[in-house]
Design a protein around this motif. Sequence first.
Motif, short mmCIF file in Angstrom:
data_model
loop_
_atom_site.label_atom_id
_atom_site.label_comp_id
_atom_site.label_asym_id
_atom_site.label_seq_id
_atom_site.Cartn_x
_atom_site.Cartn_y
_atom_site.Cartn_z
N ASP B 235 13.24 2.64 0.76
CA ASP B 235 12.38 1.60 0.18
C ASP B 235 12.16 0.48 1.19
O ASP B 235 13.10 -0.23 1.56
CB ASP B 235 13.03 1.06 -1.10
CG ASP B 235 12.15 0.01 -1.78
OD1 ASP B 235 10.97 -0.12 -1.37
OD2 ASP B 235 12.64 -0.64 -2.71
N SER B 237 9.67 -1.86 0.67
CA SER B 237 8.75 -2.77 -0.02
C SER B 237 8.89 -4.21 0.47
O SER B 237 7.89 -4.89 0.71
CB SER B 237 9.00 -2.74 -1.53
OG SER B 237 8.89 -1.44 -2.00
N SER B 238 10.12 -4.66 0.63
CA SER B 238 10.35 -6.06 1.04
C SER B 238 9.74 -6.33 2.41
O SER B 238 9.04 -7.33 2.61
CB SER B 238 11.85 -6.37 1.09
OG SER B 238 12.29 -6.85 -0.13
N ASP B 241 5.94 -6.10 2.30
CA ASP B 241 5.43 -7.29 1.63
C ASP B 241 5.42 -8.49 2.58
O ASP B 241 4.43 -9.23 2.66
CB ASP B 241 6.32 -7.58 0.41
CG ASP B 241 5.69 -8.57 -0.54
OD1 ASP B 241 4.55 -8.33 -0.96
OD2 ASP B 241 6.34 -9.60 -0.85
N LYS B 265 4.46 6.33 4.89
CA LYS B 265 3.87 6.69 3.60
C LYS B 265 3.78 5.47 2.70
O LYS B 265 2.78 5.27 1.99
CB LYS B 265 4.69 7.80 2.94
CG LYS B 265 4.56 9.14 3.64
CD LYS B 265 5.22 10.26 2.87
CE LYS B 265 4.88 11.62 3.52
NZ LYS B 265 5.06 12.75 2.64
N GLN B 266 4.83 4.66 2.74
CA GLN B 266 4.83 3.49 1.86
C GLN B 266 3.84 2.44 2.36
O GLN B 266 3.18 1.77 1.55
CB GLN B 266 6.25 2.91 1.78
CG GLN B 266 6.47 2.10 0.52
CD GLN B 266 7.93 1.82 0.24
OE1 GLN B 266 8.78 1.95 1.10
NE2 GLN B 266 8.22 1.42 -0.98
N LYS B 268 1.03 2.96 3.85
CA LYS B 268 -0.32 3.36 3.47
C LYS B 268 -0.55 3.13 1.98
O LYS B 268 -1.58 2.60 1.56
CB LYS B 268 -0.57 4.83 3.81
CG LYS B 268 -1.96 5.29 3.37
CD LYS B 268 -2.50 6.41 4.19
CE LYS B 268 -3.93 6.71 3.76
NZ LYS B 268 -4.54 7.75 4.56
N ALA B 269 0.44 3.53 1.18
CA ALA B 269 0.28 3.41 -0.27
C ALA B 269 0.19 1.95 -0.71
O ALA B 269 -0.55 1.61 -1.64
CB ALA B 269 1.45 4.09 -0.96
N LEU B 270 0.94 1.10 -0.04
CA LEU B 270 0.96 -0.31 -0.43
C LEU B 270 -0.11 -1.12 0.30
O LEU B 270 -0.16 -2.35 0.18
CB LEU B 270 2.35 -0.90 -0.21
CG LEU B 270 3.48 -0.23 -1.01
CD1 LEU B 270 4.81 -0.94 -0.79
CD2 LEU B 270 3.15 -0.18 -2.50
N GLY B 271 -0.94 -0.45 1.06
CA GLY B 271 -2.11 -1.11 1.63
C GLY B 271 -1.82 -1.98 2.83
O GLY B 271 -2.53 -2.96 3.07
#
Lengths: 288, 418
Positions: B235, B237-238, B241, B265-266, B268-271
């Motif tokens: 993960d 995400s942090s 972000d 992958k993350q 790309k998915a999270l833009g």
Amino acid sequence: MSLSILVNGILIGSLFGLVGMGLSLLAGVVKLINLAQGNFLVGGAYLAIAFHEQLHWDPLLLIPMVAVVAFACAYCLQRYFLSSILKASASSSLVVTFGLSLVLQAAYQEIFGANSRSLQASWCDTGITLLGVRLQSAYVVCFVVGLALTAGVWAVLRHTRQGSVVRAAASDPATARLLGIDVDKVFAVTFAISAVLAAIAGVLTAVAQSVSPSGGFSLLLFSFAVMAIAGIGSVPGAFVAGMGVGLLQAVSVYFLGGGSQNLVVYIAFFAILIARPTGLLGRRPVAV
Amino acid sequence: MKTRMLLPAATLSALALLGAACGSSSPSSAGSSATNSSASSASGSTAPASGAPIVIGVSIELTGSEAIPQLPVGYQEAVNEANAAGGVTIAGVKHPLKLIILDNRSDTSLLTSQVHTLVLADHAVALVSGCCNLNVTEAPLANALHVPLVGTAIPTNLVSSVNGTYGWDVFVSLASPTNYFAKVVNSLGATDDKVALIANNNPEGEGQQAVFEAYAKAANFQVTAKALVPIGTTDYSSFIDQAKQTGADNLVVQMDSPDCFALWKQMKALGYQPKTALANQCGAIPTWRGLGSLGNGTLLGLDWTPQSGLPEAAKMASVFSRTYPNDVVDQEVAVNGYTAMEVLISAIEHANSVSPTAINTAIGETDGPFPLGIVKFDSQHDWGGSTINAQWQNGNVVQVYPPVPGVKAEFPVTGLAG
């Protein structure tokens, strides 16, 4: 901290939950700690990759095929190999499944090579925005599949005759045998279902991340944490606990930095084990 | 019952944590215990028995998370060429070379025991290394055993004094890709000079990130997001972000392949689509191809390409394209191995001895052309080499800096386009 970080943590945790659920089910019913569970996950992923290379189907469509193959292999493994060993000595399960883990890892290495592999699909790497929160589609799928499998396994165990048979065999195998239940078959089916859950988690892992021959071990450790938090045998509890682990990781990364995420989970694991050995969500001896 | 079932799980986890801790601390203790016996062997005869093979050992990551099976292909090719020419001449007598290759499965503990076996049981007079993070462990072992280690990617500039007396790094300076990365980014001329850095929290990752940060600041980049994460992290995400919030146009990564896969992958998915992305380690090995189109546009640091203009580039391309047709990354790794082995063979002949100490001294006197360039070690036993920035384009690696006619860097990172 943004809501996106928290929700993504929960969704990623659903993958841990799926792996932990299989382990927990197995421990609750068969009383077996399967150290090869992470390798079953990797095996499911490689199976899907092999099918994908031949058929070029979407990974989601490959899940039923992977599940059937995983079920058949695991059923035979338990029924005709593991059960006789485990009958001789229940404590041999750790040694036997550890050995199996090593064999599978070496086999994957030989067949698929050492490199990381992943599954590609148009939806795998996209994101969706729900209520202003940006989410990774692959993990949304993990969550939905995990939720469906949790509900399905729970419903079968709680509300079907076959489920009653499993619970009876888990509670008191000797009495169950006297009642005419084929306990060995029940255990083999449970082992196979556990393997199917891991294999499906493997397909989803290959979609959302990647897999390598040695990649199953870290997920195995997380699934132990999930099992400890949920309590052995608690199917819905394992799924919820998996999401809790994912959330705990996300929060710890945000506040303590990336290096702390595994440590925080393992500390929580041991703390719960000490404070509440039956797990946070496990109350009954066999809570399926 | 439940408690009994959980105890094995708890024990297993505890052992795993202990194993991880011991893995990083074992080399010094293991190494010191073997110092005396090695020193005595090192001070023994300086010429092997007539016609006896000269043993060179390598403990390498043929499997596991840091597998690099291309490297021994280069080692073996150089040994084969030397043996085809009759072997290495010591005191006027030709001796064949014997290369012993052991798979350490990317495991530090296994590496430690294998290095001891190679030196103490197999009587290897010198070692060539595996790759990357494990070399941080192997170089001090070579020092303790008093046996020269010619390595590829011993991060001397990341972990101070790791080379000591017996470690030699013929791999490109790990700082150089960052330096060149700044030049590539500047040549593109359209980024905001903000950079996000993420690395694994192992010695190589931590050291590399410190180097990146220093270079980034020197090149007037502003580090706006930074993270060190354990191997196996899923993960990000942090970090993503933070990188998005601070508008980092540039990304520099130093991580294992599975981690990079999950990150890409993350992202790309999270833009999050940075304009440039340099993937050290994970992007610089053929595994990257497994990401498919998602990996396109990623920059990587190499020290050899067929277009590099380096000595024997055409010959190297011809030799290693037999094993790795049309695969620059595989070929580059093999050329690394070939060069390291050639440096070692050259030093053995120059030393005119199989004494590890004499060979070690001769390695330090190396000054000549090899496939990776003119090799001459500095006081840290490091050699900077020639750094090339390349990019994954349509599943292949192409050199983008120094510029090659007809090749243009893709920008922003095409694989991460929404």
